[in-house]
Design an enzyme around this catalytic site. Structure first.
Site, PDB file in Angstrom:
ATOM      1  N   LEU A 154       0.836  -1.197   0.000  1.00  0.00           N
ATOM      2  CA  LEU A 154       0.000   0.000   0.000  1.00  0.00           C
ATOM      3  C   LEU A 154       0.872   1.250   0.000  1.00  0.00           C
ATOM      4  O   LEU A 154       2.027   1.219   0.408  1.00  0.00           O
ATOM      5  CB  LEU A 154      -0.928  -0.002   1.212  1.00  0.00           C
ATOM      6  CG  LEU A 154      -1.933  -1.154   1.268  1.00  0.00           C
ATOM      7  CD1 LEU A 154      -2.737  -1.101   2.551  1.00  0.00           C
ATOM      8  CD2 LEU A 154      -2.849  -1.128   0.052  1.00  0.00           C
ATOM      9  N   CYS A 155       0.278   2.346  -0.433  1.00  0.00           N
ATOM     10  CA  CYS A 155       0.938   3.645  -0.504  1.00  0.00           C
ATOM     11  C   CYS A 155       1.644   3.948   0.811  1.00  0.00           C
ATOM     12  O   CYS A 155       1.057   3.732   1.864  1.00  0.00           O
ATOM     13  CB  CYS A 155      -0.123   4.705  -0.804  1.00  0.00           C
ATOM     14  SG  CYS A 155       0.503   6.378  -0.846  1.00  0.00           S
ATOM     15  N   PRO A 156       2.860   4.389   0.760  1.00  0.00           N
ATOM     16  CA  PRO A 156       3.694   4.761  -0.384  1.00  0.00           C
ATOM     17  C   PRO A 156       4.671   3.670  -0.807  1.00  0.00           C
ATOM     18  O   PRO A 156       5.607   3.918  -1.554  1.00  0.00           O
ATOM     19  CB  PRO A 156       4.464   5.965   0.156  1.00  0.00           C
ATOM     20  CG  PRO A 156       4.745   5.574   1.579  1.00  0.00           C
ATOM     21  CD  PRO A 156       3.480   4.835   2.027  1.00  0.00           C
TER      22      PRO A 156
END
Length: 73
Positions: free
Chosen positions: A11-13
């Site tokens: 997941l981000c980042p």
């Protein structure tokens, strides 16, 4: 393709962080395929390329996976 990076499940980042780290040793002009499934990558990857001086070549969606093609600047 000079390098394929699997960022599925991250997941981000994290997809962009993995992309940045793995691109560092590559020669200018090298082409990279980043495979991710985080919807935020649609915004994050082109933004990273713009900020870092890399060329964002394109994105496609294949069986629910996002595939980004980048050329190192």
């Amino acid at each position: 393709m000079d390098l394929e990076i699997d960022a599925l499940g991250l997941l981000c980042p994290l997809p962009v962080l993995r992309l940045r780290k793995r691109m560092e040793p590559l020669q200018q002009g090298a082409k990279v395929l980043l495979i991710a499934d985080d919807p935020a990558a649609i915004v994050d990857v082109p933004h990273f390329c713009n900020e870092a001086g890399h060329q964002f070549i394109g994105m496609s969606e294949v069986e629910g996976r996002l595939e980004f093609t980048i050329q190192k600047g």
